[in-house]
Design a protein around this motif. Sequence first.
Motif, PDB file in Angstrom:
ATOM      1  N   ILE A  90      26.307 -36.411 -21.934  1.00  0.00           N
ATOM      2  CA  ILE A  90      25.632 -36.263 -23.482  1.00  0.00           C
ATOM      3  C   ILE A  90      25.996 -34.350 -23.072  1.00  0.00           C
ATOM      4  CG2 ILE A  90      23.472 -35.029 -22.303  1.00  0.00           C
ATOM      5  CD1 ILE A  90      22.566 -36.305 -24.815  1.00  0.00           C
ATOM      6  N   PRO A  91      26.520 -34.059 -24.644  1.00  0.00           N
ATOM      7  CA  PRO A  91      26.635 -31.954 -24.665  1.00  0.00           C
ATOM      8  C   PRO A  91      25.898 -31.442 -24.352  1.00  0.00           C
ATOM      9  CG  PRO A  91      26.895 -32.923 -26.882  1.00  0.00           C
ATOM     10  CD  PRO A  91      26.511 -34.589 -25.583  1.00  0.00           C
ATOM     11  N   PHE A  92      26.154 -30.390 -23.887  1.00  0.00           N
ATOM     12  CA  PHE A  92      25.098 -28.668 -23.780  1.00  0.00           C
ATOM     13  C   PHE A  92      24.234 -29.372 -22.248  1.00  0.00           C
ATOM     14  CE2 PHE A  92      27.138 -28.601 -27.988  1.00  0.00           C
ATOM     15  CZ  PHE A  92      27.360 -27.280 -27.985  1.00  0.00           C
ATOM     16  N   LYS A  93      24.166 -29.671 -21.844  1.00  0.00           N
ATOM     17  CA  LYS A  93      23.588 -30.064 -20.601  1.00  0.00           C
ATOM     18  C   LYS A  93      22.911 -29.511 -19.694  1.00  0.00           C
ATOM     19  CE  LYS A  93      26.008 -33.526 -18.261  1.00  0.00           C
ATOM     20  NZ  LYS A  93      25.746 -34.178 -17.241  1.00  0.00           N
ATOM     21  N   PRO A  94      23.062 -27.840 -19.962  1.00  0.00           N
ATOM     22  CA  PRO A  94      22.568 -27.060 -18.909  1.00  0.00           C
ATOM     23  C   PRO A  94      21.614 -26.468 -19.948  1.00  0.00           C
ATOM     24  CG  PRO A  94      24.862 -26.754 -18.564  1.00  0.00           C
ATOM     25  CD  PRO A  94      24.777 -28.311 -19.708  1.00  0.00           C
ATOM     26  N   LEU A  95      22.321 -26.744 -21.585  1.00  0.00           N
ATOM     27  CA  LEU A  95      20.637 -25.545 -22.022  1.00  0.00           C
ATOM     28  C   LEU A  95      19.446 -26.649 -22.450  1.00  0.00           C
ATOM     29  CD1 LEU A  95      20.396 -24.057 -24.187  1.00  0.00           C
ATOM     30  CD2 LEU A  95      21.623 -25.181 -26.603  1.00  0.00           C
ATOM     31  N   PHE A  96      20.238 -27.988 -22.599  1.00  0.00           N
ATOM     32  CA  PHE A  96      18.735 -28.727 -22.507  1.00  0.00           C
ATOM     33  C   PHE A  96      17.958 -29.369 -21.458  1.00  0.00           C
ATOM     34  CE2 PHE A  96      21.515 -31.708 -25.278  1.00  0.00           C
ATOM     35  CZ  PHE A  96      20.783 -30.984 -27.024  1.00  0.00           C
ATOM     36  N   LYS A 297      29.575 -44.059 -28.516  1.00  0.00           N
ATOM     37  CA  LYS A 297      29.146 -44.173 -29.833  1.00  0.00           C
ATOM     38  C   LYS A 297      27.118 -43.112 -29.183  1.00  0.00           C
ATOM     39  CE  LYS A 297      32.259 -47.464 -32.205  1.00  0.00           C
ATOM     40  NZ  LYS A 297      31.744 -48.412 -32.677  1.00  0.00           N
ATOM     41  N   ALA A 298      27.311 -43.831 -28.822  1.00  0.00           N
ATOM     42  CA  ALA A 298      25.573 -43.606 -28.728  1.00  0.00           C
ATOM     43  C   ALA A 298      25.714 -42.150 -28.334  1.00  0.00           C
ATOM     44  CB  ALA A 298      24.422 -43.857 -27.751  1.00  0.00           C
ATOM     45  N   ARG A 299      26.523 -41.165 -27.445  1.00  0.00           N
ATOM     46  CA  ARG A 299      25.987 -39.529 -28.107  1.00  0.00           C
ATOM     47  C   ARG A 299      25.482 -38.951 -28.853  1.00  0.00           C
ATOM     48  NH1 ARG A 299      30.568 -35.631 -26.077  1.00  0.00           N
ATOM     49  NH2 ARG A 299      31.061 -34.852 -24.347  1.00  0.00           N
ATOM     50  N   LEU A 300      26.819 -39.075 -29.625  1.00  0.00           N
ATOM     51  CA  LEU A 300      26.273 -38.010 -30.932  1.00  0.00           C
ATOM     52  C   LEU A 300      24.521 -38.972 -31.590  1.00  0.00           C
ATOM     53  CD1 LEU A 300      26.667 -35.804 -33.599  1.00  0.00           C
ATOM     54  CD2 LEU A 300      27.695 -37.246 -34.962  1.00  0.00           C
ATOM     55  N   PRO A 301      24.676 -39.768 -31.265  1.00  0.00           N
ATOM     56  CA  PRO A 301      22.891 -40.065 -31.864  1.00  0.00           C
ATOM     57  C   PRO A 301      21.609 -39.928 -30.738  1.00  0.00           C
ATOM     58  CG  PRO A 301      24.390 -41.947 -32.591  1.00  0.00           C
ATOM     59  CD  PRO A 301      24.805 -40.403 -32.019  1.00  0.00           C
ATOM     60  N   LEU A 302      21.704 -39.709 -29.451  1.00  0.00           N
ATOM     61  CA  LEU A 302      20.252 -39.228 -28.329  1.00  0.00           C
ATOM     62  C   LEU A 302      21.071 -37.609 -28.418  1.00  0.00           C
ATOM     63  CD1 LEU A 302      21.786 -41.751 -25.928  1.00  0.00           C
ATOM     64  CD2 LEU A 302      19.967 -41.228 -26.824  1.00  0.00           C
ATOM     65  N   VAL A 308      16.710 -32.585 -31.782  1.00  0.00           N
ATOM     66  CA  VAL A 308      14.948 -32.620 -32.482  1.00  0.00           C
ATOM     67  C   VAL A 308      13.807 -31.857 -31.369  1.00  0.00           C
ATOM     68  CG1 VAL A 308      13.276 -34.089 -34.093  1.00  0.00           C
ATOM     69  CG2 VAL A 308      15.855 -33.741 -34.278  1.00  0.00           C
ATOM     70  N   LEU A 309      13.553 -32.793 -30.383  1.00  0.00           N
ATOM     71  CA  LEU A 309      13.196 -32.676 -29.474  1.00  0.00           C
ATOM     72  C   LEU A 309      12.808 -31.297 -29.146  1.00  0.00           C
ATOM     73  CD1 LEU A 309      10.468 -34.217 -27.710  1.00  0.00           C
ATOM     74  CD2 LEU A 309      12.274 -34.519 -25.781  1.00  0.00           C
ATOM     75  N   SER A 310      13.525 -30.486 -28.357  1.00  0.00           N
ATOM     76  CA  SER A 310      13.808 -29.815 -28.361  1.00  0.00           C
ATOM     77  C   SER A 310      12.993 -28.606 -29.094  1.00  0.00           C
ATOM     78  CB  SER A 310      15.274 -29.017 -27.868  1.00  0.00           C
ATOM     79  OG  SER A 310      15.544 -29.470 -26.780  1.00  0.00           O
ATOM     80  N   LEU A 311      13.743 -28.543 -30.732  1.00  0.00           N
ATOM     81  CA  LEU A 311      13.052 -27.878 -31.902  1.00  0.00           C
ATOM     82  C   LEU A 311      11.739 -28.003 -31.951  1.00  0.00           C
ATOM     83  CD1 LEU A 311      13.834 -26.744 -34.244  1.00  0.00           C
ATOM     84  CD2 LEU A 311      13.696 -28.748 -35.476  1.00  0.00           C
ATOM     85  N   LEU A 312      10.702 -29.428 -31.545  1.00  0.00           N
ATOM     86  CA  LEU A 312       9.342 -29.746 -31.451  1.00  0.00           C
ATOM     87  C   LEU A 312       8.972 -28.618 -30.194  1.00  0.00           C
ATOM     88  CD1 LEU A 312       9.097 -33.476 -32.705  1.00  0.00           C
ATOM     89  CD2 LEU A 312       9.365 -31.537 -34.179  1.00  0.00           C
ATOM     90  N   MET A 313       9.772 -27.993 -29.419  1.00  0.00           N
ATOM     91  CA  MET A 313       8.507 -27.899 -28.589  1.00  0.00           C
ATOM     92  C   MET A 313       8.918 -26.661 -28.622  1.00  0.00           C
ATOM     93  SD  MET A 313       9.679 -30.993 -25.363  1.00  0.00           S
ATOM     94  CE  MET A 313       8.679 -29.965 -24.161  1.00  0.00           C
TER      95      MET A 313
END
Length: 562
Positions: A90-96, A297-302, A308-313
């Motif tokens: 998944i992209p941007f793993k350090p950020l997440f 193909k699940a990379r972008l949806p995930l 969205v979860l990070s936005l909520l938190m």
Amino acid sequence: MNPKRPGLTWSLILIVGFLTLCPVLMLLLGSFSQGLTAFGQFTTAKYVAAYTDPHLLQVFSNTVIFVVGSTVLATLLALVLAYLNTRTNIPFKPLFTVLSIVPMMIPHLLFSVSWALLLNPSNGLLNLSLQDLFGLESAPFNIYSLEGMILVEGLLNMPIAYLIIAPAMASFDGALEEASRVGGAGVWRTLWRVTLPVLRPAILAAFVLGVVRSLASYAVPRVLGMPGRVDVLATYLYEMISTGFAPDYGQAAALGMSVLSVSIALIVLYRALTASGDKFVTISGRGYRPAVIELKKARLPLFLAISVLSLLMVVLPVGVLLYTSLVPYSMVPSAQAFASMSLNHWFEVLRDPISLLALRNSLFLAVVGATLGVVLSLFIAYVVVKIRTRAAGLLETLSFLSFSFPGIVIGIGFMWFFVQTPLYATLTALLLAYIATYLPYGVRPLASAFVQVHAHLEESSQVCGAGPFTTFRRIIVPLLIPGIVSAWILMATMFVRELTVSVVLSRPGSEVLAVQILNFADDGLWGKLSALGIVMILISTGLVLLAAWAGQRFRGTRVVGS
């Protein structure tokens, strides 16, 4: 300071035993007493009254649903996030990874209030926006419900579960999964049959700790549950001692003993689970490289889901507080809303004498309390790690015991104690209660730091003629600066945001920030609340930066001076 001198160990046992066992003993005695003014007149009537209350069954049911629901949500979110961050592309793993931990810095009270501002049924900003957008007659969501409480508490506890599960997930030997896939199993079957069973101790430990935290939670039930008349044990206990002309502290103590017993049992289970983790070790002496799962193909949806979860938190809770502190009343973001922004709420808060007193009290408790707590934790960690005796083991058990104390319950225990002394309704009472409740947060980082200091350093110093305390001050303490700074930061931020003990012990003249914010919430003063909440966040951030700067400066001075 060596094993041949047990005086230090037993002195610490007396101090820590007083801090941790005294409120428990007073809670027990209080549960058999007629009341605060009739202490010692023993009776079992309080237990009978507490456990025959017809409303208790509904409270107990709400508590079980709230605790289990929020813990399941937190554990599942942490498991998914840990798996995506450590085992996939998944992209941007350090950020997440950073975003998974940042919510720990947001006080639970403010996080709860921010969701009340967003989704309360009368004028929640998100509800108002959805009503305007879709022409709805009523609010589509109601955060003042059991479901809303579960959502917010689950999001709050997710970072703790993540910190337990993610390291176990990262150190998992990918050869086991590869062997499963070679045998014909797909990704999902391998996850279910291989990965999750091996991670069972970490998952169970995260779940048990989540149950303890949810059971002790007060901010979420108070801010979101009480307006919707959803009582759980924490708010039920508080109402016993805060409402009516004759609060029943004995009945609250009787019910609190059960909550405390359950919490202690869960912490014992948690320690057993973490201690038995070596039975599931999968890292061997040979090198290995964790397998990276291609999401395809699940990379972008995930990625969008985690965003969205990070936005909520992170983004929404802080953003809505800042926005609300600037607008005159609850308004949907618009050109009119931005045009009406001002600093009026900030000026009102900074001119409010009670808010200023609460600010001074919280700063005093944070700085002085954290300093005293770290000094005590330093000696406790030294004895636990370096002096391996049965007495040291007893000290470790006592120091960890308060980790299982629900704030409301132990606050009632301290109430029974302090009301018998001149310390009642003073800052000193809050100071002692804070240190007793959050002592493990100082001991744990320092114990980890002590493990890395080899005994040869002490021996060399003593061979050169230095005494035990000189060795401790000149050799050991400078090497522990990172651990000391971490412990101080953790305790100081905990003290600034502390609510559950404060709401029981705080009295006029000893108000703290969290209690004042809660008073604003009860009065519906959302603008003032938001402004004072941002001040609390800024103070916590400032304490972190100040302590980090001081730690770097002290280390640099030591290096130059040596």
